[in-house]
Design an enzyme around this catalytic site. Structure first.
Site, PDB file in Angstrom:
ATOM      1  N   GLY A  85     -13.293  -4.215   5.465  1.00 25.78           N
ATOM      2  CA  GLY A  85     -14.486  -4.579   5.405  1.00 25.78           C
ATOM      3  C   GLY A  85     -15.346  -4.421   4.134  1.00 25.78           C
TER       4      GLY A  85
ATOM      5  CE  LYS B 275      -3.622  -2.438   2.461  1.00 23.77           C
ATOM      6  NZ  LYS B 275      -4.079  -2.821   3.885  1.00 23.77           N
TER       7      LYS B 275
END
Ligand SMILES: NC(=O)c1ccc[n+]([C@@H]2O[C@H](COP(=O)([O-])OP(=O)(O)OC[C@H]3O[C@@H](n4cnc5c(N)ncnc54)[C@H](OP(=O)(O)O)[C@@H]3O)[C@@H](O)[C@H]2O)c1
Length: 438
Positions: free
Chosen positions: A314, A217
């Site tokens: 999520g 990332k």
């Protein structure tokens, strides 16, 4: 309605683009949430037409499939998707293989790609972007970093006009969950087991706790913010698994806490980049991030610090980011593109350091440590020793004045060989709150 307005409305209708056909690759946590978000809002101009997954009947008969329109074609044959008239492929399977080759085929066939796959974008993003441009289609990956937090679109659209010499952040929710619970008193093994039970951590937690997920990332963020292409494998990582309860006690005495921080700093042709547990001042935004939250602080030369924060993972938060990308592609919005340069990377930073030693206490230990540090030119700033620990297993901490990490590590290599050292000394960078963009 006035005649002129009626005419304008009619013109708009005529100009409305045809329905954009969409295929989902992967019907897992995020893929099924994307189907649910699409079904809930019925966005005009976008139609989910195909879902691909291995052993697809299992997925088709799952509860999550209830949100999927009856018209959707379910398949476990990738050629059905690649040979179809689908306009946009939304890839939510993860990994490099076979995803990369399938997406190459999709781009070459004139299909735009939306993906949340950080490994793919960190390792192959540049060449896939070239292929997309060559075929006049889009490759969009807003959900690949920080899930539901729009860091990537925010940086591309909102900060593209700035120069960013520095960024730092918490981009791995699993590590943030573990460390923020340890801050509240839990021990590493218990919290890791809880994280695994809650589905935040894999049974092999290495990708998260050893920093590999976060470094992918960080490379994506560096490319977008600093236009610097980094080799993810060259970015230094340090595990959070060596952090103990005592480190949080000492950190608190220093008005800090501990977080897994991913940081990058542009320095001419070089980028300093590192993913590691670090001491973070309690007064800094990163200390306020708890649980699985993500936070990224982008320091712009002209605009100053901008903080992005929210749910980094999520199904539904990530699905929102994916669907937002999909809508942008469907409506023909293009992202800001600036030239990117390959940069060498070093894990070295000029920073104060926190050093924790566990020793079988004998006279002269502090003198020897201070000697090893001064030999490499590092100065001790403070010495902390809490009461109540046995002399034969005594943890204590030394903090240093700002010094290169590699210099400290050189001193620690000789300190670690001392007979009285019971554990490898722990070395953590300390973030300074007065950090400002030039
Ligand atoms: N979950 C998050 O919070 C989150 C946040 C940000 C980004 N992402 C990214 O989003 C992507 C999807 O993550 P996820 O959490 O949804 O993963 P997931 O729950 O494991 O779902 C992946 C789906 O893809 C299918 N799949 C995997 N490999 C396949 C293959 N070779 N052929 C056919 N089907 C295949 C899996 O099938 P099986 O069921 O048979 O395994 C599963 O249904 C990943 O790139 C991830 O890094 C996830």
């Amino acid at each position: 309605m006035a005649t002129k307005q009626k005419k304008q409305a009619a013109n708009k209708k005529v100009k409305t683009s045809p329905v954009v056909k969409v295929a989902l690759l992967g019907f897992g946590t995020v893929g099924s949430s994307v189907a649910r978000v699409l079904a809930a809002s019925k966005f005009p101009g976008v139609e989910l037409t195909h879902i691909f997954n291995r052993n697809v009947e299992r997925k088709r008969s799952s509860a999550a499939a209830k949100a999927v329109p009856a018209s959707v074609v379910w398949t476990d044959n990738i050629d059905v998707i690649l040979n179809s008239k689908v306009d946009v492929v939304v890839e939510l399977m993860g990994g490099l293989n076979p995803v990369e080759s399938w997406l190459r085929r999709a781009l070459a066939a004139g299909k735009s790609v939306v993906t949340a796959n950080k490994q793919l974008i960190a390792y192959r993003g540049a060449s896939l972007a070239k292929l997309a441009a060559k075929n006049n289609v889009q490759l969009v990956h807003g959900a690949a970093v920080a899930g539901g937090v729009p860091v990537i679109p925010g940086m591309l659209q909102g900060l593209g006009g700035d120069q960013v010499p520095r960024l730092s952040g918490i981009v791995n929710g699993t590590c943030n969950y573990i460390l923020s619970r340890m801050e509240a008193g839990a021990d590493y093994a218990t919290v890791l087991a809880d994280a695994q039970q809650l589905g935040y951590a894999e049974s092999d937690p290495s990708a998260d706790v050893d920093g590999f997920d976060a470094r992918a990332k960080l490379c994506i963020l560096s490319r977008i913010a600093m236009h610097a292409e980094l080799d993810p494998d060259a970015v230094a990582t340090q595990t959070i698994s060596t952090i103990e309860a005592i480190d949080f006690s000492y950190a608190k005495e220093l008005n800090c806490t501990i977080r897994q921080v991913s940081r990058a700093e542009l320095d001419g042709r070089l980028v300093h980049a590192r993913v590691a547990p670090m001491l973070v001042p309690l007064a800094s935004p990163m200390a306020w991030s708890h649980g699985t939250q993500n936070m990224v602080v982008v320091s712009g030369r002209f605009g100053g610090d901008v903080v992005f924060s929210g749910h980094g993972a999520g199904g539904e938060p990530t699905a929102v980011a994916v669907v937002s990308d999909l809508l942008a592609v469907a409506q023909g919005c293009t992202t800001v593109e600036l030239p990117v340069r390959r940069r060498e990377v070093t894990g070295d930073f000029l920073a104060p350091h926190y050093l924790r030693f566990v020793v079988d206490d004998k006279p002269g230990i502090v003198f020897a440590i201070s000697g090893a540090l001064s030999k490499v030119g590092a100065n001790i700033d403070s010495l902390l020793q809490r009461r109540g620990y046995p002399k034969h297993r005594l943890p204590f901490v030394v903090t240093t004045e700002p010094c290169l990490t590699s210099t400290i590590e050189r001193a620690l290599a000789s300190v670690a060989r001392m007979d009285c050292m019971l554990e490898r000394p722990l070395c953590l960078q300390m973030l300074e709150i007065e950090d400002k963009a030039e």
